[in-house]
Structures are given as structure tokens and as C-alpha cells.
Design a protein around this motif. Structure first.
Motif, PDB file in Angstrom:
ATOM      1  N   UNK A 175       4.631  -1.552 -10.708  1.00  8.70           N
ATOM      2  CA  UNK A 175       4.799  -0.121 -10.567  1.00  8.70           C
ATOM      3  C   UNK A 175       3.755   0.544  -9.701  1.00  8.70           C
ATOM      4  N   UNK A 176       3.693   1.875  -9.805  1.00 12.67           N
ATOM      5  CA  UNK A 176       2.773   2.689  -9.017  1.00 12.67           C
ATOM      6  C   UNK A 176       1.377   2.687  -9.624  1.00 12.67           C
ATOM      7  N   UNK A 177       0.479   3.389  -8.977  1.00  8.55           N
ATOM      8  CA  UNK A 177      -0.943   3.323  -9.360  1.00  8.55           C
ATOM      9  C   UNK A 177      -1.483   4.672  -9.807  1.00  8.55           C
ATOM     10  N   UNK A 178      -2.623   4.617 -10.441  1.00  7.44           N
ATOM     11  CA  UNK A 178      -3.355   5.802 -10.865  1.00  7.44           C
ATOM     12  C   UNK A 178      -4.807   5.622 -10.486  1.00  7.44           C
ATOM     13  N   UNK A 179      -5.387   6.689  -9.932  1.00  7.61           N
ATOM     14  CA  UNK A 179      -6.817   6.714  -9.665  1.00  7.61           C
ATOM     15  C   UNK A 179      -7.454   7.728 -10.611  1.00  7.61           C
ATOM     16  N   UNK A 180      -8.395   7.258 -11.416  1.00  7.44           N
ATOM     17  CA  UNK A 180      -9.137   8.130 -12.331  1.00  7.44           C
ATOM     18  C   UNK A 180     -10.547   8.239 -11.782  1.00  7.44           C
ATOM     19  N   UNK A 181     -10.940   9.455 -11.433  1.00  9.62           N
ATOM     20  CA  UNK A 181     -12.234   9.585 -10.753  1.00  9.62           C
ATOM     21  C   UNK A 181     -12.885  10.924 -11.086  1.00  9.62           C
ATOM     22  N   UNK A 196       0.805  -1.219   0.000  1.00  5.06           N
ATOM     23  CA  UNK A 196       0.000   0.000   0.000  1.00  5.06           C
ATOM     24  C   UNK A 196       0.839   1.272   0.000  1.00  5.06           C
ATOM     25  N   UNK A 197       2.188   1.132  -0.028  1.00  3.28           N
ATOM     26  CA  UNK A 197       3.066   2.308   0.011  1.00  3.28           C
ATOM     27  C   UNK A 197       3.458   2.797  -1.382  1.00  3.28           C
ATOM     28  N   UNK A 198       2.918   2.197  -2.427  1.00  3.56           N
ATOM     29  CA  UNK A 198       3.209   2.692  -3.769  1.00  3.56           C
ATOM     30  C   UNK A 198       2.626   4.092  -3.936  1.00  3.56           C
ATOM     31  N   UNK A 199       3.163   4.834  -4.873  1.00 11.80           N
ATOM     32  CA  UNK A 199       2.639   6.166  -5.146  1.00 11.80           C
ATOM     33  C   UNK A 199       1.340   6.058  -5.937  1.00 11.80           C
ATOM     34  N   UNK A 200       0.522   7.083  -5.865  1.00  7.52           N
ATOM     35  CA  UNK A 200      -0.751   7.089  -6.584  1.00  7.52           C
ATOM     36  C   UNK A 200      -0.973   8.467  -7.216  1.00  7.52           C
ATOM     37  N   UNK A 201      -1.064   8.487  -8.518  1.00  7.52           N
ATOM     38  CA  UNK A 201      -1.398   9.711  -9.235  1.00  7.52           C
ATOM     39  C   UNK A 201      -2.914   9.770  -9.356  1.00  7.52           C
ATOM     40  N   UNK A 202      -3.516  10.822  -8.841  1.00  2.41           N
ATOM     41  CA  UNK A 202      -4.972  10.983  -8.875  1.00  2.41           C
ATOM     42  C   UNK A 202      -5.323  11.944 -10.009  1.00  2.41           C
ATOM     43  N   UNK A 203      -6.107  11.464 -10.963  1.00  2.00           N
ATOM     44  CA  UNK A 203      -6.485  12.243 -12.137  1.00  2.00           C
ATOM     45  C   UNK A 203      -7.986  12.513 -12.130  1.00  2.00           C
ATOM     46  N   UNK A 204      -8.351  13.777 -12.107  1.00  2.00           N
ATOM     47  CA  UNK A 204      -9.754  14.172 -12.238  1.00  2.00           C
ATOM     48  C   UNK A 204     -10.131  14.033 -13.709  1.00  2.00           C
ATOM     49  N   UNK A 205     -11.027  13.101 -14.008  1.00  2.00           N
ATOM     50  CA  UNK A 205     -11.282  12.788 -15.411  1.00  2.00           C
ATOM     51  C   UNK A 205     -12.042  13.876 -16.165  1.00  2.00           C
ATOM     52  N   UNK A 206     -12.644  14.797 -15.436  1.00  2.00           N
ATOM     53  CA  UNK A 206     -13.341  15.897 -16.100  1.00  2.00           C
ATOM     54  C   UNK A 206     -12.430  17.103 -16.316  1.00  2.00           C
ATOM     55  N   UNK A 207     -11.723  17.517 -15.267  1.00  2.00           N
ATOM     56  CA  UNK A 207     -10.879  18.710 -15.360  1.00  2.00           C
ATOM     57  C   UNK A 207      -9.467  18.415 -15.843  1.00  2.00           C
ATOM     58  N   UNK A 208      -9.001  17.178 -15.609  1.00  2.00           N
ATOM     59  CA  UNK A 208      -7.623  16.840 -15.939  1.00  2.00           C
ATOM     60  C   UNK A 208      -6.641  17.196 -14.840  1.00  2.00           C
TER      61      UNK A 208
END
Length: 341
Positions: free
Chosen positions: A335-341, A24-36
Motif C-alpha cells: 500500500x501507500x506510505x505515511x511520513x510522521x515528522x 516511488x509513485x505511491x501516495x504519502x500522507x504526511x502527519x505532523x506529530x505535534x500538531x496533527x
């Protein structure tokens, strides 16, 4: 739409060769799918982005030690098998190297004859249908003779097989892990559940599609390989109830996404079902079930980066990947993770 539209430059040193010591210590890039808009977090922060009443959908498939090394019975030539799909009984669809020398009727031996395979048929695309011959229990023999089928871009040895499994893996049958789920721990899942988020499971056994590159210039001409999936009634009911109450459906991984989008009816309701799916999701696709996606960073020009581009838009995804490279995120399976929300 061209395959080259999904290219990005990735330095080789950013391809993760080992899993982190703590999932759970991997990095996470959070991407707002509407605004970017983009934020940089740690994966354990995922709980802050999930709301009471949401539904988290995970793929509970389990990777089998699907890579086998053997020899031809007659010539003694070396052969490599990658098990893809269990067709029925002891019959499997396999990827064979070198394929040209694997002809119908040939017998391949593994482990000094403890396991044999007879080639029954050659499918379009070059995969083989084989029947395994053995004494005892197939899974036990496979556990002894087989190796975990790590992707070709991972060249380091995997010390612990369980690190290429999710902590909730249950149903054996995959040739690759649903890697977006590798970041979860049992403790983190419990915290999510305690917050009032429903956690449900589907099954998709990951097959050849994960290993097959897009070889056509025109995206529309690419054909996905079929993979077995299953959605039970409880999962379907919870997802439908979530949507009816205004909650969000967050898919963990592209495999969960493809399963849900294959299991929806004309009224937009997920149904109990099982079968084979070759759904190919790329920009222009209208999602019918999911509202958000937890995923990893994918290969350039792959069907996976096309899928995430369909959810957010190609330009937003490529910009996010550009920033991820600049920030030295770790890419691909470990690798690390991405959250698209």
C-alpha cells in the motif's frame, strides 16, 4: 490500555493486492506529530521533508522464500512450513501447519525428498525447531522449492519476487519484507544522498511478530516474538554524530525503529551490537533515538499501529487513518506510505 483502543474500520477493497508499477509513485500522507496536521503527497516528495544533516536509517534485510509445502514421510499428509529464524547451522525455528500433527522426531519431505526436515523440539507458543537434511547448497534448494511468504491478506499472485524486496536488500533472513522501504528506488536514494542526508543501514530479520495478532485484551500482557538484529559501528557512529550536531534521525519502518530503540545505551547513544530483541513499543514509551518515521498503513489492533501511536499519540493516528480511508489510500504491505515528522 485495551487492544480494542486501536481498532479502525477498513474496507476490504483498500487492501493493496499488487505493488505499483513505479515504487516511488505511491501516495504519502504526511502527519505532523505535534500538531496533527495532515498533507497529501507522493512518495517521491519525501526529499522535500529531509534536511541536510539528517540521517535516514534503513533495514537491509532480505526476504527468503520461506514458505515450503511438503509431506510427512510416514503418512504422506500435507504440511506447510514458514521459516522464521535460523538458529544455528541447519537448525531453524519454523511455524508448522497443521502444528498438532508435527511431533518431535517426525520427518517432513519437500520436493520429492530433495529436502527433508526433522522436528527436534516444540517451543512455547507452538513453533518447531527443525534440522534440515539435504545435499548441495541450502539456499539454492530453498530458492527452487520455497515461495515468498506474502501476508495472508494478499491473495493475488506475485509475478516478480523482487517487488517484495527493497532495492537495498542485502542480508538474507527475513520471513517478511520491511515494507516501508518498498517505496524507495536507487535513483531516489541517490538524490537524497546528494542533498546531504546520511543514509545508513541496520539489519533486523523480520519473524513471527509480523504474523502474530494481539490476542490479549490488555496491551501490557502481549509478548513480542524475538527477532535477530545487528547495528554496525559505522551506522552507530553516524547516528550519534547526527544527533550531536542537531540533525534528525528518520527511521524507515517499524523494524528499523525497534532496532534503534533496542541498540541505545543509558546515555542515549546507539552502540554497535547484535542479538535478539523482543521490544514492544506502545503509547507511553519514550523514544530515545528517532525523530521521525516513514511507515505504511497497518492492520487494526496490531503491534505496528501501537508503535506509530506511541510516536504521535493514538488520537492523531486514528484520525489520520480515518482520513486515509476516506481518501482511499492503499493499505498494508503493497500500500501507500505515511511520513510522521
Amino acid at each position: 490500555m485495551r487492544t480494542s483502543d486501536f481498532y479502525f474500520d477498513l474496507p476490504k477493497e483498500l487492501i493493496a493486492q499488487h505493488p505499483l508499477e513505479e515504487r516511488e509513485k505511491s501516495r504519502m500522507l504526511v502527519l505532523d506529530r505535534k500538531s496533527g496536521n495532515i498533507k497529501h503527497k507522493i512518495f517521491s516528495d519525501i526529499i522535500d521533508y529531509l534536511q541536510e544533516g539528517d540521517c535516514l536509517v534503513l533495514n537491509n534485510t532480505r526476504v527468503i522464500p520461506a514458505r515450503l509445502y511438503g509431506r510427512r514421510e510416514k503418512s504422506g499428509g500435507k504440511v506447510e512450513f514458514l521459516l522464521l529464524n535460523n538458529i544455528e547451522g541447519d537448525n531453524w525455528e519454523t511455524l508448522v501447519k497443521p502444528g498438532k500433527k508435527a511431533k518431535i522426531g517426525d520427518i517432513i519431505e519437500f520436493g520429492d525428498g530433495k529436502l527433508q526436515a526433522e522436528i527436534l523440539d516444540i517451543k512455547e507458543g507452538g513453533t518447531r525447531i527443525v534440522r534440515f537434511l539435504y545435499k548441495g547448497i541450502f539456499q539454492e534448494i530453498l530458492d527452487r522449492l520455497g515461495e515468498m511468504p506474502l501476508p495472508p491478506y494478499i491473495t493475488a499472485e506475485l509475478e516478480d519476487r523482487e517487488r517484495y524486496q527493497t532495492v537495498y536488500s542485502k542480508k538474507e533472513g527475513s520471513a517478511a519484507a520491511p515494507t516501508a522501504g518498498l517505496h524507495f528506488t536507487k535513483e531516489l536514494l541517490k538524490k537524497i544522498e546528494n542533498k546531504g542526508i546520511n543514509i545508513v543501514y541496520i539489519t533486523l530479520h523480520v519473524g513471527l511478530g509480523t504474523f502474530r495478532p494481539v490476542k490479549v485484551d490488555d496491551v501490557n500482557e502481549h509478548k513480542m516474538h524475538s527477532e535477530f538484529f545487528e547495528v554496525n559501528k559505522e551506522t552507530a557512529d553516524i547516528i550519534n554524530a547526527t544527533r550531536e550536531k542537531g540533525g534528525r534521525v528518520i527511521s524507515v519502518g517499524t523494524t528499523s525503529t525497534r532496532t534503534l530503540e533496542s541498540a541505545v545505551d543509558d546515555q542515549g547513544r546507539v552502540k554497535k551490537c547484535s542479538g535478539w530483541t523482543d521490544i514492544f513499543i506502545y503509547p507511553g514509551y519514550e523514544f530515545k533515538v528517532i525523530d521521525g518515521l516513514i511507515t505504511n498503513f497497518h492492520l487494526p489492533e496490531s503491534t505496528l499501529i501501537m508503535l506509530v501511536s506511541a510516536l504521535t499519540g493514538r488520537d492523531k493516528i486514528l484520525n489520520a487513518y480515518k482520513i486515509a480511508v476516506e481518501e482511499k489510500y492503499r493499505f498494508f504491505s503493497f500500500g501507500d506510505s505515511m511520513l510522521i515528522i
